[in-house]
Structures are given as C-alpha cells and as structure tokens.
Design a protein around this motif. Sequence first.
Motif, mmCIF file in Angstrom:
data_model
loop_
_atom_site.group_PDB
_atom_site.id
_atom_site.type_symbol
_atom_site.label_atom_id
_atom_site.label_comp_id
_atom_site.label_asym_id
_atom_site.label_seq_id
_atom_site.Cartn_x
_atom_site.Cartn_y
_atom_site.Cartn_z
ATOM 1 N N GLY A 15 0.422 -1.540 -0.097
ATOM 2 C CA GLY A 15 0.009 -0.239 -0.080
ATOM 3 C C GLY A 15 0.929 1.239 -0.305
ATOM 4 O O GLY A 15 0.715 2.348 -0.053
ATOM 5 N N GLY A 16 2.141 0.876 0.316
ATOM 6 C CA GLY A 16 3.206 2.614 0.067
ATOM 7 C C GLY A 16 4.027 2.716 -1.330
ATOM 8 O O GLY A 16 3.199 2.381 -1.907
ATOM 9 N N SER A 17 4.225 3.437 -1.090
ATOM 10 C CA SER A 17 4.641 4.673 -2.149
ATOM 11 C C SER A 17 6.540 4.308 -2.079
ATOM 12 O O SER A 17 7.146 4.162 -1.317
ATOM 13 C CB SER A 17 4.650 5.742 -2.179
ATOM 14 N N LEU A 18 6.759 4.485 -3.600
ATOM 15 C CA LEU A 18 8.486 4.320 -3.955
ATOM 16 C C LEU A 18 9.215 5.544 -5.045
ATOM 17 O O LEU A 18 8.260 4.688 -5.646
ATOM 18 C CB LEU A 18 9.360 3.506 -3.658
ATOM 19 N N ARG A 19 9.757 6.308 -4.999
ATOM 20 C CA ARG A 19 10.133 6.106 -5.938
ATOM 21 C C ARG A 19 11.674 6.633 -6.060
ATOM 22 O O ARG A 19 12.121 6.219 -5.919
ATOM 23 C CB ARG A 19 10.223 8.036 -6.004
ATOM 24 N N LEU A 20 11.763 6.003 -7.448
ATOM 25 C CA LEU A 20 12.697 5.227 -8.154
ATOM 26 C C LEU A 20 13.271 6.025 -9.066
ATOM 27 O O LEU A 20 12.221 6.599 -9.897
ATOM 28 C CB LEU A 20 12.717 4.197 -8.389
ATOM 29 N N SER A 21 14.734 6.519 -9.070
ATOM 30 C CA SER A 21 15.744 7.539 -9.775
ATOM 31 C C SER A 21 16.757 6.399 -10.623
ATOM 32 O O SER A 21 17.271 5.940 -10.011
ATOM 33 C CB SER A 21 16.303 8.392 -9.253
ATOM 34 N N TRP A 36 11.656 1.155 -18.444
ATOM 35 C CA TRP A 36 11.806 0.975 -16.524
ATOM 36 C C TRP A 36 11.437 -0.902 -16.558
ATOM 37 O O TRP A 36 10.201 -1.559 -16.938
ATOM 38 C CB TRP A 36 10.851 1.133 -15.488
ATOM 39 N N PHE A 37 12.339 -1.944 -15.985
ATOM 40 C CA PHE A 37 11.871 -3.258 -15.985
ATOM 41 C C PHE A 37 12.309 -4.049 -14.983
ATOM 42 O O PHE A 37 13.116 -3.484 -13.631
ATOM 43 C CB PHE A 37 13.039 -4.186 -16.964
ATOM 44 N N ARG A 38 11.918 -5.135 -15.169
ATOM 45 C CA ARG A 38 11.993 -5.854 -13.222
ATOM 46 C C ARG A 38 12.112 -7.593 -13.221
ATOM 47 O O ARG A 38 11.675 -7.546 -14.132
ATOM 48 C CB ARG A 38 11.293 -5.432 -12.043
ATOM 49 N N GLN A 39 13.002 -8.190 -11.990
ATOM 50 C CA GLN A 39 12.528 -9.293 -12.298
ATOM 51 C C GLN A 39 13.124 -9.839 -10.272
ATOM 52 O O GLN A 39 13.467 -9.410 -9.555
ATOM 53 C CB GLN A 39 14.369 -9.604 -12.725
ATOM 54 N N GLY A 66 -2.013 2.451 -13.297
ATOM 55 C CA GLY A 66 -2.996 3.067 -12.935
ATOM 56 C C GLY A 66 -2.202 2.878 -10.987
ATOM 57 O O GLY A 66 -2.474 4.374 -10.524
ATOM 58 N N ARG A 67 -1.037 2.515 -11.401
ATOM 59 C CA ARG A 67 -0.186 2.226 -10.173
ATOM 60 C C ARG A 67 1.209 2.843 -9.831
ATOM 61 O O ARG A 67 1.667 3.658 -9.089
ATOM 62 C CB ARG A 67 0.131 0.881 -9.348
ATOM 63 N N PHE A 68 1.480 2.951 -11.230
ATOM 64 C CA PHE A 68 2.884 3.347 -11.634
ATOM 65 C C PHE A 68 2.708 4.879 -12.476
ATOM 66 O O PHE A 68 2.279 4.431 -13.304
ATOM 67 C CB PHE A 68 4.034 2.243 -11.774
ATOM 68 N N LEU A 81 10.352 6.623 -11.769
ATOM 69 C CA LEU A 81 9.453 5.459 -11.452
ATOM 70 C C LEU A 81 8.382 5.711 -10.535
ATOM 71 O O LEU A 81 9.362 5.464 -9.153
ATOM 72 C CB LEU A 81 10.024 4.262 -11.781
ATOM 73 N N GLN A 82 7.365 7.144 -10.295
ATOM 74 C CA GLN A 82 7.068 6.378 -8.973
ATOM 75 C C GLN A 82 5.862 5.220 -8.977
ATOM 76 O O GLN A 82 4.974 5.049 -9.460
ATOM 77 C CB GLN A 82 6.342 8.072 -9.027
#
Length: 119
Positions: A15-21, A36-39, A66-68, A81-82
């Motif tokens: 439910g929280g948030s983070l911002r990646l740079s 942005w990609f993820r594994q 709707g979330r990122f 990436l918010q």
Amino acid sequence: QVRAVESGGGLVQAGGSLRLSCAASGRTFSGYTMGWFRQAPGKEREFVASMTYNGGSTYYADSVKGRFTISRDDAKNTVYLQMSSLKVEDTAVYYCKPTTGRTVPLGSWGQGTQVTVSS
C-alpha cells in the motif's frame, strides 16, 4: 553506450509508495525511449513501463497500470518511476534501460535497485 544507474529502492509496506530514479552515466538519455524493467525472484525479467524520448507517449504493463508513473527530466539526465499502492508481488530488482519498440531493452543490464514490499 548509454549506461543507467538506478537508485531509490528499499523496503516498504504493502500500500505504500516509492520513487525510483535512474541517472545517466556516460552518454545522455536524450533521444532515447527509456524503460523500466523488473525481475522478481525465480522469474524472468519483465517490462514495467516506458516513455518516448520526447515524453509524448508512455506505456505500462497491465500489472502496474494506474499505480506506477514513469517520467523523465532530460535536463537532469534522469528517469523516474513513481510507484504507489505497492503490492507484495511488486517485489523485484528494478532496472532502467534505453528501450526500443516500447518494451524491448537495449544494451547490457546494470545492477538495478531492489524493491521489497512486505505484507
């Protein structure tokens, strides 16, 4: 070759948030679609989001729509990436890369930044 250095990951509750740079190292990001990609552990790397070189178009994986939110500041050579409403299944190492065809990463992978979402 454009190299990216990712940062901003960490541990967050669901439910929280983070911002990646993502900062450019070497050449500038200008002119490149950036993605942005993820594994996640035990899974293949997957596309998350991308933004065209002029910021005119954005694309998202269905799982994060709707979330990122992806954004970029070419003056700072940085892509963001918010991430909001985080879910446990968003836990992964996140990578930023130049991208072609909206979702295809270009070049070698960096170290990424770890995002861990706890329940």
